[in-house]
Each structure stands twice: as structure tokens, then as C-alpha cells.
Design an enzyme around this catalytic site. Structure first.
Site, PDB file in Angstrom:
ATOM      1  N   ASP A 175      -5.041   3.530  -1.678  1.00 19.61           N
ATOM      2  CA  ASP A 175      -6.091   3.840  -0.712  1.00 19.61           C
ATOM      3  C   ASP A 175      -6.679   5.223  -0.947  1.00 19.61           C
ATOM      4  O   ASP A 175      -6.030   6.232  -0.697  1.00 19.61           O
ATOM      5  CB  ASP A 175      -5.511   3.773   0.704  1.00 19.61           C
ATOM      6  CG  ASP A 175      -5.245   2.341   1.137  1.00 19.61           C
ATOM      7  OD1 ASP A 175      -6.169   1.519   1.065  1.00 19.61           O
ATOM      8  OD2 ASP A 175      -4.099   2.046   1.532  1.00 19.61           O
ATOM      9  N   MET A 198     -11.165  -6.085   6.269  1.00 18.47           N
ATOM     10  CA  MET A 198     -10.371  -5.064   6.986  1.00 18.47           C
ATOM     11  C   MET A 198      -9.958  -5.618   8.351  1.00 18.47           C
ATOM     12  O   MET A 198     -10.801  -6.053   9.140  1.00 18.47           O
ATOM     13  CB  MET A 198     -11.181  -3.780   7.184  1.00 18.47           C
ATOM     14  CG  MET A 198     -11.507  -3.005   5.917  1.00 18.47           C
ATOM     15  SD  MET A 198     -10.084  -2.569   4.898  1.00 18.47           S
ATOM     16  CE  MET A 198      -9.080  -1.609   6.037  1.00 18.47           C
ATOM     17  N   SER A 231       0.845  -1.192   0.000  1.00 21.37           N
ATOM     18  CA  SER A 231       0.000   0.000   0.000  1.00 21.37           C
ATOM     19  C   SER A 231       0.877   1.238   0.000  1.00 21.37           C
ATOM     20  O   SER A 231       1.689   1.439   0.905  1.00 21.37           O
ATOM     21  CB  SER A 231      -0.885   0.007   1.250  1.00 21.37           C
ATOM     22  OG  SER A 231      -1.408   1.312   1.429  1.00 21.37           O
ATOM     23  N   MET A 281     -12.411   4.172  -0.036  1.00 21.18           N
ATOM     24  CA  MET A 281     -13.019   4.410   1.278  1.00 21.18           C
ATOM     25  C   MET A 281     -13.753   5.741   1.193  1.00 21.18           C
ATOM     26  O   MET A 281     -13.341   6.752   1.759  1.00 21.18           O
ATOM     27  CB  MET A 281     -11.924   4.422   2.361  1.00 21.18           C
ATOM     28  CG  MET A 281     -11.439   3.022   2.704  1.00 21.18           C
ATOM     29  SD  MET A 281      -9.822   3.020   3.464  1.00 21.18           S
ATOM     30  CE  MET A 281      -8.789   3.037   2.011  1.00 21.18           C
ATOM     31  N   HIS A 312      -1.428  -1.357  -4.119  1.00 18.82           N
ATOM     32  CA  HIS A 312      -2.679  -1.078  -3.398  1.00 18.82           C
ATOM     33  C   HIS A 312      -2.788   0.434  -3.192  1.00 18.82           C
ATOM     34  O   HIS A 312      -1.883   1.059  -2.630  1.00 18.82           O
ATOM     35  CB  HIS A 312      -2.674  -1.819  -2.064  1.00 18.82           C
ATOM     36  CG  HIS A 312      -3.941  -1.703  -1.291  1.00 18.82           C
ATOM     37  ND1 HIS A 312      -5.045  -2.512  -1.525  1.00 18.82           N
ATOM     38  CD2 HIS A 312      -4.301  -0.869  -0.284  1.00 18.82           C
ATOM     39  CE1 HIS A 312      -6.018  -2.177  -0.685  1.00 18.82           C
ATOM     40  NE2 HIS A 312      -5.600  -1.187   0.073  1.00 18.82           N
ATOM     41  N   MET A 325      -9.349   7.947   0.168  1.00 18.29           N
ATOM     42  CA  MET A 325     -10.180   8.302   1.341  1.00 18.29           C
ATOM     43  C   MET A 325     -10.759   9.691   1.156  1.00 18.29           C
ATOM     44  O   MET A 325     -10.070  10.593   0.672  1.00 18.29           O
ATOM     45  CB  MET A 325      -9.321   8.289   2.609  1.00 18.29           C
ATOM     46  CG  MET A 325      -8.613   6.969   2.850  1.00 18.29           C
ATOM     47  SD  MET A 325      -7.763   6.983   4.433  1.00 18.29           S
ATOM     48  CE  MET A 325      -6.812   5.458   4.303  1.00 18.29           C
ATOM     49  N   HIS A 343      -8.709   0.815  -3.542  1.00 20.51           N
ATOM     50  CA  HIS A 343      -9.590   0.605  -2.386  1.00 20.51           C
ATOM     51  C   HIS A 343     -10.278   1.936  -2.089  1.00 20.51           C
ATOM     52  O   HIS A 343      -9.661   2.873  -1.579  1.00 20.51           O
ATOM     53  CB  HIS A 343      -8.692   0.144  -1.218  1.00 20.51           C
ATOM     54  CG  HIS A 343      -9.413  -0.070   0.072  1.00 20.51           C
ATOM     55  ND1 HIS A 343      -8.748  -0.301   1.259  1.00 20.51           N
ATOM     56  CD2 HIS A 343     -10.741  -0.094   0.382  1.00 20.51           C
ATOM     57  CE1 HIS A 343      -9.621  -0.464   2.236  1.00 20.51           C
ATOM     58  NE2 HIS A 343     -10.835  -0.343   1.730  1.00 20.51           N
ATOM     59  N   ASP A 367      -6.374  -6.505   4.890  1.00 19.89           N
ATOM     60  CA  ASP A 367      -5.842  -5.147   4.810  1.00 19.89           C
ATOM     61  C   ASP A 367      -5.782  -4.493   6.187  1.00 19.89           C
ATOM     62  O   ASP A 367      -6.817  -4.236   6.802  1.00 19.89           O
ATOM     63  CB  ASP A 367      -6.744  -4.334   3.862  1.00 19.89           C
ATOM     64  CG  ASP A 367      -6.189  -2.949   3.572  1.00 19.89           C
ATOM     65  OD1 ASP A 367      -5.068  -2.643   4.019  1.00 19.89           O
ATOM     66  OD2 ASP A 367      -6.894  -2.173   2.891  1.00 19.89           O
TER      67      ASP A 367
HETATM   68  C1  DX5 Z   1      -6.276   1.450   5.953  1.00 30.15           C
HETATM   69  C2  DX5 Z   1      -5.888   1.158   4.530  1.00 30.15           C
HETATM   70  C3  DX5 Z   1      -4.766   0.215   4.411  1.00 30.15           C
HETATM   71  C4  DX5 Z   1      -3.456   0.735   4.936  1.00 30.15           C
HETATM   72  C5  DX5 Z   1      -2.670  -0.433   5.445  1.00 30.15           C
HETATM   73  O1  DX5 Z   1      -7.416   2.220   5.963  1.00 30.15           O
HETATM   74  O2  DX5 Z   1      -6.972   0.602   3.830  1.00 30.15           O
HETATM   75  O3  DX5 Z   1      -4.593  -0.222   3.061  1.00 30.15           O
HETATM   76  O4  DX5 Z   1      -2.690   1.399   3.976  1.00 30.15           O
HETATM   77  O5  DX5 Z   1      -1.556   0.054   6.054  1.00 30.15           O
HETATM   78  P1  DX5 Z   1      -0.758  -0.793   7.142  1.00 30.15           P
HETATM   79  O6  DX5 Z   1      -0.211  -1.999   6.427  1.00 30.15           O
HETATM   80  O7  DX5 Z   1       0.298   0.154   7.591  1.00 30.15           O
HETATM   81  O8  DX5 Z   1      -1.720  -1.160   8.235  1.00 30.15           O
HETATM   82 ZN    ZN Z   2      -6.529  -0.388   1.811  1.00 30.46          ZN
END
Ligand code: DX5
Ligand code: ZN
Length: 225
Positions: free
Chosen positions: A36, A138, A9, A69, A34, A38, A67, A176
Site C-alpha cells: 500500500d 475498496m 497487506s 493511493m 499487497h 500512500m 496499490h 480490500d
Molecule cells: C487501506 C489499504 C488496505 C489495508 C487493508 O487503505 O488499501 O490494503 O492495508 O488492511 P486491513 O485488512 O487491516 O483492513
Molecule cells: Zn490496499
């Protein structure tokens, strides 16, 4: 154990060196990038949108596992696919019309995934399992990297794996949050197929070695014969 995949990620990367982070992934054994996204509404953090995804796509040599969010993801599915997302995952908790959103993702040409928060029961996916290329389970509350793995996730993975085997849907399970060398083996044994790893990769001294180490877990090292 069957072969598994690793998806670093970039949330844990140094954003002033995003190019370098993608290069690390390109030249590693990683299977996906990956990404993320948000929105500051579905989760209490804001990251980036499709323009950054488009930039990442230009240099990434691995498929983008995006992903989302965000609330109302249906509004942006097409834009993220156009920006370069190969897999688009939306949150179960953000989709009152989940089936429709999944069809939109597929119609866009991307693979479709659903992510479930730690409190969401895997059985809620029973009626969409056939439509899912992947489920992101998650193992932290979404919003931030670097959090502690929630161990209650492991029996959830086991349960989901059984559902997938029984229905023979071929859906992959991605885990994740808080994944590293300390828990990856237990997660894979429970039936996960894809490990997302942010901090454990990008805060490591040698991120590429960490990716190889995560790939090597549970694999047959070969025999001498
Ligand atoms: C959290 C994200 C993850 C995050 C994981 O909301 O969806 O993908 O980047 O990071 P680590 O591996 O540091 O927990
Ligand atoms: Zn993620």
C-alpha cells in the site's frame, strides 16, 4: 466456488520487522504481497515509496501487488514497475485520463488495475473493462488498515462480476479492507477473486495459519472415495 487468491497487506506488519513479515508471506500459501503506497494527499496517511518496494522485491518470493493511493500516479508508474511491482493499481478517483494511465502501466510491463472507493459506482468502469487485469473494490475508505468492512461493497462486487462475465474480459476482482474469516465467504460468493488481508493476518497469533484458513474458505475439502 472457484479457487481464489489471498494477498496479505504488509501495511499491518511491524515495520521494524519488515523482513520477517515478507518471510511469513514467502513461506505461506499466500499468492501475492499487497503493498500500500500512500502519499498524504490522495489519502490522509503516508506510507512508503519505490525504495521500500525495491527492498521488498529483493526478498519477496511472491508477485508484488502494488496499490497506489496517490495523486498523479502516471508520474511514478514506470518507477514502481522498475522497483519490482508486478501489478500496479491506480485509483479511478485520481485519474482524469484513466485510459492513458492504464496503457502506461501495460507498456511498462506490469499488469494494470483500477481501485474504486466505496462511493464510486462500478458502472463507471464499463468503458475500460477490457483494459483491466484487476479491479480493487475498496471495502473501507482508503488510508488506514484495521477499519471495519463496509457491507454495501458486496452488491457492488456482484454487479461488477456480472459485467465481467457478460463482457468475458477475465478481469479479476480484488477486495480490500476489513477482510477476515467473518466475511470472506460472503465476499467470495459475491464473485471476488482476490482477498486482501492486512490486520486479520498480521494481528493473528499465527499469520500463516490465518492465510491458509482464508485460502481454504469455500474450497472442496476432498471426498473419502
Ligand atoms: C487501506 C489499504 C488496505 C489495508 C487493508 O487503505 O488499501 O490494503 O492495508 O488492511 P486491513 O485488512 O487491516 O483492513
Ligand atoms: Zn490496499
Amino acid at each position: 466456488m472457484p479457487r481464489h487468491f489471498v494477498a496479505p497487506s504488509i501495511l499491518a506488519a511491524d515495520f521494524s520487522q519488515l523482513n520477517g513479515a515478507i518471510e511469513i508471506i514467502n513461506e505461506s500459501e499466500a499468492d501475492y504481497v499487497h503493498v500500500d503506497v500512500m502519499d498524504g494527499v490522495f489519502v490522509p496517511n503516508i506510507t512508503f515509496g519505490m525504495l521500500v518496494v525495491e527492498g521488498v522485491k529483493k526478498i519477496a518470493k511472491k508477485p508484488l501487488d502494488v496499490h497506489l493511493m496517490i495523486v498523479q500516479p502516471e508520474k511514478y508508474v514506470e518507477a514502481f514497475q522498475k522497483a519490482g511491482a508486478d501489478i500496479i493499481t491506480v485509483h479511478y478517483e485520481a485519474c482524469p485520463h484513466l485510459h492513458r494511465v492504464l496503457q502506461m502501466i501495460k507498456d511498462s510491463g506490469a499488469k494494470a488495475g483500477v481501485a474504486i472507493n466505496p462511493h464510486t459506482n462500478v458502472e463507471l468502469l464499463e468503458d475500460v473493462l477490457e483494459d483491466l487485469d484487476q479491479v480493487i473494490v475498496m471495502s473501507v475508505n482508503p488510508g488506514f488498515g484495521g477499519q471495519k468492512f463496509i457491507y454495501r461493497t458486496i452488491p457492488k462486487v456482484r454487479k461488477l462480476k456480472n459485467m465481467i462475465i457478460q463482457r468475458n474480459t477475465g478481469t479479476l476482482i480484488e477486495i480490500d479492507g476489513g477482510v477476515g474469516l467473518h466475511n470472506a465467504e460472503a465476499i467470495l460468493q459475491a464473485g471476488a477473486d482476490i482477498l486482501v488481508a492486512g490486520s486479520s493476518v498480521f494481528k493473528a497469533k499465527d499469520p500463516q495459519k490465518m492465510i491458509s484458513d482464508l485460502k481454504a474458505i469455500g474450497q472442496d475439502k476432498g471426498s473419502f472415495v
